[in-house]
Enzyme design. Structure first.
Site, PDB file in Angstrom:
ATOM      1  N   CYS A  92     -81.239 -20.989 106.808  1.00 26.35           N
ATOM      2  CA  CYS A  92     -82.108 -21.785 105.938  1.00 26.35           C
ATOM      3  C   CYS A  92     -82.983 -22.659 106.826  1.00 26.35           C
ATOM      4  O   CYS A  92     -82.497 -23.251 107.789  1.00 26.35           O
ATOM      5  CB  CYS A  92     -81.243 -22.650 105.027  1.00 26.35           C
ATOM      6  SG  CYS A  92     -82.182 -23.705 103.917  1.00 26.35           S
ATOM      7  N   HIS A 134     -80.604 -17.832  96.732  1.00 30.37           N
ATOM      8  CA  HIS A 134     -80.595 -18.933  97.708  1.00 30.37           C
ATOM      9  C   HIS A 134     -81.732 -19.923  97.404  1.00 30.37           C
ATOM     10  O   HIS A 134     -81.521 -21.137  97.387  1.00 30.37           O
ATOM     11  CB  HIS A 134     -80.740 -18.330  99.115  1.00 30.37           C
ATOM     12  CG  HIS A 134     -80.903 -19.317 100.233  1.00 30.37           C
ATOM     13  ND1 HIS A 134     -80.034 -19.391 101.299  1.00 30.37           N
ATOM     14  CD2 HIS A 134     -81.852 -20.263 100.468  1.00 30.37           C
ATOM     15  CE1 HIS A 134     -80.437 -20.352 102.128  1.00 30.37           C
ATOM     16  NE2 HIS A 134     -81.539 -20.886 101.650  1.00 30.37           N
TER      17      HIS A 134
HETATM   18 NI    NI Z   1     -82.930 -22.330 102.292  1.00 28.61          NI
END
Ligand code: NI
Length: 168
Positions: A92, A134
């Protein structure tokens, strides 16, 4: 186009719940283009508005090898169409340098609107399914580290806090 600043864990602004997009105007188009530019520049495959401190339900992604297939999802929701879980090593842009295995439903049907406000649906599996789930998590103030053990999450938090102090 502008490269936007990406918030990093454990910034509390990443925990805000994003509000639906209601106005489809030139300003929204600028935001979308800036988010795409920011995502490409950071070598990411997805970016949610929450990550650039805009708390609206909007995300961009591009899972293509050539980085020439941007996708925009506004006010996205999904339903699981395949309960079976698939594991990916997720990373991320808000948790730089960490990749951890997360299991998510392997296929979802996504409903969203495009930048003109037109509704569309698509079925996603594989990396696209993972990526959309996500990114939608981000809009709900959730991060992939939330799926890890408390110990692992704390270790990541300490490391990033140290990095942030160094660069402050
Ligand atoms: Ni992310």
């Amino acid at each position: 186009m502008t490269i936007l600043q990406i918030l990093e864990f454990p910034d509390p602004r990443l925990r805000k719940m994003a509000a639906p997009v209601t106005v489809f105007d030139a300003k929204l188009e600028v935001l979308i283009n800036d988010m795409l530019e920011t995502m490409y520049e950071a070598l990411g495959i997805g970016l949610a508005a929450t990550q650039v401190n805009v708390h609206k339900r909007l995300l961009v992604l591009d899972i293509s090898e050539e980085k020439d297939s941007p996708q925009v999802f506004i006010n996205p929701t999904y339903e699981v169409i395949e309960d079976e879980l698939t594991e990916y090593d997720e990373g991320c842009l808000s948790v730089p340098g960490f990749y951890e295995t997360v299991a998510r439903p392997s296929a979802v049907r996504v409903t969203a609107v495009d930048k003109q406000g037109e509704s569309f649906q698509l079925e996603a599996d594989g990396i696209l399914s993972t990526c959309i789930q996500h990114e939608i998590d981000h809009l709900d103030g959730k991060l992939f580290v939330d799926y890890l053990s408390a110990l692992k999450r704390q270790r990541i938090r300490s490391k990033l806090e140290k990095d942030h102090k160094k660069s402050a």
